[in-house]
Design a protein around this motif. Structure first.
Motif, mmCIF file in Angstrom:
data_model
loop_
_atom_site.group_PDB
_atom_site.id
_atom_site.type_symbol
_atom_site.label_atom_id
_atom_site.label_comp_id
_atom_site.label_asym_id
_atom_site.label_seq_id
_atom_site.Cartn_x
_atom_site.Cartn_y
_atom_site.Cartn_z
ATOM 1 N N LYS A 1 -26.781 15.429 -2.897
ATOM 2 C CA LYS A 1 -25.710 14.596 -3.461
ATOM 3 C C LYS A 1 -25.520 13.331 -2.616
ATOM 4 O O LYS A 1 -26.329 12.990 -1.762
ATOM 5 N N GLY A 2 -24.429 12.640 -2.895
ATOM 6 C CA GLY A 2 -24.057 11.488 -2.068
ATOM 7 C C GLY A 2 -24.797 10.198 -2.369
ATOM 8 O O GLY A 2 -24.762 9.263 -1.559
ATOM 9 N N TYR A 3 -25.465 10.087 -3.531
ATOM 10 C CA TYR A 3 -26.159 8.839 -3.859
ATOM 11 C C TYR A 3 -25.177 7.823 -4.441
ATOM 12 O O TYR A 3 -24.212 8.184 -5.130
ATOM 13 N N GLU A 4 -25.448 6.566 -4.150
ATOM 14 C CA GLU A 4 -24.662 5.478 -4.725
ATOM 15 C C GLU A 4 -25.605 4.439 -5.323
ATOM 16 O O GLU A 4 -26.530 3.980 -4.646
ATOM 17 N N VAL A 5 -25.372 4.083 -6.585
ATOM 18 C CA VAL A 5 -26.134 3.032 -7.255
ATOM 19 C C VAL A 5 -25.134 1.991 -7.722
ATOM 20 O O VAL A 5 -24.175 2.324 -8.435
ATOM 21 N N GLY B 1 -23.002 7.954 2.831
ATOM 22 C CA GLY B 1 -22.755 8.315 4.229
ATOM 23 C C GLY B 1 -22.160 9.691 4.413
ATOM 24 O O GLY B 1 -21.692 10.038 5.488
ATOM 25 N N SER B 2 -22.151 10.517 3.369
ATOM 26 C CA SER B 2 -21.499 11.822 3.464
ATOM 27 C C SER B 2 -22.441 12.950 3.877
ATOM 28 O O SER B 2 -22.003 14.074 4.069
ATOM 29 N N ARG B 3 -23.741 12.661 4.012
ATOM 30 C CA ARG B 3 -24.672 13.719 4.407
ATOM 31 C C ARG B 3 -24.430 14.122 5.863
ATOM 32 O O ARG B 3 -24.130 13.293 6.718
ATOM 33 N N ASP B 4 -24.627 15.399 6.116
ATOM 34 C CA ASP B 4 -24.406 15.911 7.461
ATOM 35 C C ASP B 4 -25.564 15.594 8.394
ATOM 36 O O ASP B 4 -25.399 15.531 9.610
ATOM 37 N N LEU C 1 -28.767 11.031 -10.514
ATOM 38 C CA LEU C 1 -29.284 11.379 -9.187
ATOM 39 C C LEU C 1 -28.465 12.496 -8.552
ATOM 40 O O LEU C 1 -29.015 13.474 -8.029
ATOM 41 N N ASN C 2 -27.155 12.358 -8.592
ATOM 42 C CA ASN C 2 -26.296 13.332 -7.920
ATOM 43 C C ASN C 2 -26.293 14.683 -8.630
ATOM 44 O O ASN C 2 -26.136 15.723 -7.990
ATOM 45 N N GLN C 3 -26.463 14.678 -9.955
ATOM 46 C CA GLN C 3 -26.540 15.951 -10.669
ATOM 47 C C GLN C 3 -27.849 16.679 -10.367
ATOM 48 O O GLN C 3 -27.878 17.910 -10.291
ATOM 49 N N ALA C 4 -28.930 15.896 -10.171
ATOM 50 C CA ALA C 4 -30.235 16.516 -9.933
ATOM 51 C C ALA C 4 -30.470 16.861 -8.471
ATOM 52 O O ALA C 4 -31.237 17.771 -8.152
ATOM 53 N N THR D 1 -38.210 12.146 -3.932
ATOM 54 C CA THR D 1 -38.498 13.222 -2.988
ATOM 55 C C THR D 1 -37.518 13.140 -1.833
ATOM 56 O O THR D 1 -37.395 12.092 -1.178
ATOM 57 N N GLU D 2 -36.819 14.233 -1.578
ATOM 58 C CA GLU D 2 -35.853 14.294 -0.477
ATOM 59 C C GLU D 2 -36.500 14.971 0.729
ATOM 60 O O GLU D 2 -37.064 16.062 0.611
#
Length: 657
Positions: free
Chosen positions: A244-248, A263-266, A237-240, A202-203
């Motif tokens: 975006k901007g997830y790192e695993v 860290g790319s989210r505004d 994660l990033n496709q769904a 959930t975002e």
């Protein structure tokens, strides 16, 4: 010429001594069958013999090594075969217990048997041979596998080495036995299928509950290494995601996975990953007493229609159907669906419409014709679907939360008293922190942000001063990171993050409220609404060690059986399949290595024969020739004795006559 008697005597004695020596040598050659017994016999030949003897001694040791290796490999193969058989038993057990016909009590009883399987597998993993542990690697004197608690174990620890035992089979050749427990019983790859292919998150963009977005993503089924799994989860994660901007990432050094952002989210954001996805329903404790029924099965056609559950514990009042003379099924123990007292019967199945919408919701396949008085019963239970990948990534809690650094408690009271919050030099003006740059710049040394002393009448002005202090300290260190410190009136808290619109991006930053050099002197943490007794990190969430071992699977299976968790049992079945395939592959590898030892054994035997023949050629005597030489020496010796006797028997009178 006159010859003195003494001279004749000495000459005769010398000749007899030489002949005696020749006779003894000839006799020794015949008795020992050796023409070289010492260096004096033939220095060059003796050197060859010594070299050959040394090579033969080495071959003998190589043969001992091969014998030991074959013993270890045979023992290992037997142990692995037995372990594979036990895994097969558990797979069959899981198959039966994940079926609707299994009851809670049966699963509970099976959970107790898991301890016996664990003990048996642990004993096999600690098999020894030749005075050492077979699966301990080259540290085979230490018990390789031990429980964390002998009375109530929750995990198994590997104490052996990850380096295999190597045996020498020639001067330049070694054979690796390849029996390390760290390789055999711990998986490097995992199967992703319907039992573990979901990731639900959930975002929360921080703009209110109405903007919460829950996403269910499905990972492509397949077999993945740990590095590959991290990559595919990140891509999923990033496709769904809308943001975006997830790192695993997978860290081989610590054997852990981490989930974070780049860290790319505004804007600051909170993300919650859920290990338990969807509440659902399941059928359990299917029982029939018809003699004509074989391999009965039950299938839920429409799960959404099953909203009422039979009483617990299972078996108390199961939904029951009794076959009547009218060719119908009497219904009893309806949990609340309003089913009719009788339903029509087909030839060999029961079709149940629980919500009376004209469509079948549950089908019981009896695989046989019912007779009057036959009964069919089952429980309808509340459950949940648990197909999350999070447990395989080492995240054991039900939720994993990623969020920006936010105050622990409200801050408005700090500014409620006029003239506002006062910042004093060397009292509450310092924040120690570190930065980890996204571009591989590493973690910075401790930096200290110094908040300008003064009085701040509102949270916004104080937030701006803290932001300036963080950016100044970063710039002095050469990183020039831009920070964003924001006061949220709705939550009455400060949020600290990097400003992704400008400046260098961060992987994470840590506020050292408890461990920094100014931790005891500065009370800035309290002013910001943070607990001063702990550091705060914006780093990715890290799971526990992801071992993927046989032991982990059985512990998880035991827990699933105890909790009547059918999804967990099915997940364990998939993992048991993987372990079984790995063990059978290892058995093949052990067999291949054993085959190479037999080849080596044949080579050693051939070399031994060649060297023995060479030594015989150099050292051994020709027995026929040796006997002839002995007889010749005996004849010469006898003749010499006779001649000497005649000469030594002459007197002065014989010479005068």
């Amino acid at each position: 010429m006159r010859v003195a008697t003494i001279s004749i005597y000495k000459q005769a004695t010398y000749q007899l001594g030489r002949l005696t020596s020749d006779l003894n040598e000839a006799n020794e050659v015949v008795s020992t069958n050796l023409k070289i017994s010492s260096a004096s016999d033939d220095p060059s030949g003796m050197k060859q013999v010594v070299t050959i003897n040394s090579d033969l001694a080495a071959l003998e040791q190589y043969q001992v090594n091969v014998d030991q290796a074959q013993n270890v490999l045979t023992t290992a193969e037997t142990a692995l075969d037995t372990m594979a058989d036990q895994l097969s038993e558990m797979k069959l057990l899981c198959s039966a217990l994940s079926n609707a016909s299994a009851s809670y009590q049966e699963r509970s009883n099976a959970a107790e048997s898991m301890s016996l399987y664990l003990d048996g597998l642990l004993d096999l993993a600690n098999t020894d041979a030749y005075g050492g542990y077979v699966f301990g690697g080259d540290d085979n004197r230490t018990t390789p596998f031990t429980y964390d608690d002998d009375d109530n174990p929750t995990r198994v620890t590997y104490n052996g080495s990850s380096d295999p035992v190597n045996i020498s089979t020639s001067r330049n050749t070694n054979i690796s036995l390849d029996c390390c427990g760290s390789d055999l019983f711990y998986e490097d790859e995992i199967i992703v299928d319907a039992t573990n292919n979901k990731i639900v998150f959930t975002e929360d963009p921080g703009t209110g509950d109405d903007n919460l977005i829950t996403i269910e993503a499905t990972i492509t089924s397949g077999t993945y290494s740990k590095e590959e799994l991290a990559a595919v989860v990140e891509d999923t994660l990033n496709q769904a995601s809308n943001e975006k901007g997830y790192e695993v990432e997978y860290d081989e050094a610590t054997n852990t996975f981490s989930i974070g952002t780049d860290g790319s989210r505004d804007t600051p954001m909170s993300v919650t990953f859920e290990a338990i996805q969807t509440e659902t329903v399941r059928i359990s404790n299917l029982k029939t007493d018809g003699e004509n029924f074989k391999n009965e099965k039950i299938n839920i056609v429409n799960k959404t229609a099953l909203t009422e559950y039979t009483p617990v514990p299972e078996g108390t009042k199961p939904l029951t159907f009794t076959y009547t003379e009218d060719g119908t099924w009497d219904v009893s123990n309806d949990p609340g669906y309003g089913l009719p007292s009788e339903i029509d019967a087909s030839v060999n199945s029961i079709e149940i419409d629980v919500n009376d919408d004209g469509a079948t919701d549950i089908v019981v396949n009896l695989n046989g014709s019912p007779e009057v008085g036959d009964t069919v019963s089952f429980d309808i239970l509340e459950g949940y679907e648990n197909a999350s990948i999070l447990p395989d990534l080492g995240f054991e809690s039900e939720t994993v939360i990623l969020e920006t650094v936010t105050s622990d408690f409200p801050v408005s009271e700090k500014f409620s008293m006029l003239p506002g919050l006062s910042v004093f030099q060397d009292q509450n003006d310092r924040i120690d922190f570190t930065e980890t740059l996204l571009d591989g710049g590493g973690t910075s040394v401790q930096l200290t942000a110094v908040i300008e002393a003064g009085t701040y009448s509102d949270p916004d002005s104080y937030a701006e001063a803290v932001e300036d202090a963080l950016e100044s300290a970063s710039a002095e260190n050469g990183n020039r990171v831009n920070y964003s410190v924001v006061y949220d009136e709705a939550t009455d808290s400060f949020t600290l993050s990097e400003n992704t619109k400008t400046g260098r991006q961060l992987e994470s930053f840590d506020l050292l409220f408890s461990s920094g050099t100014n931790a005891d002197a500065s009370t800035a943490a309290d002013d910001l609404g943070f607990n001063a007794d702990k550091d705060v990190s914006s780093a990715p969430q890290k799971g526990k060690e992801a071992t993927w071992s046989i032991w982990d699977t059985i512990f998880d299976l035991k827990e699933a059986l105890e909790n009547d968790d059918v999804d967990g049992i099915q997940r364990a079945m998939s993992r048991l399949d993987n372990h079984y395939e790995s063990l059978t592959s290892s058995i093949s590898t052990v067999g291949r290595i054993y085959g190479s030892t037999t080849t080596t054994e044949a080579t050693i035997s051939d070399s031994d024969l060649t060297l023995t023949t060479q030594r015989s050629t150099v050292r051994d005597a020709d027995i026929v020739e040796a006997i002839m030489d002995l007889k010749s020496a005996q004849t010469v010796y006898q003749a010499a004795l006779s001649s000497t006797s005649s000469v030594m028997g002459l007197s002065l009178v014989d010479y005068m006559s």
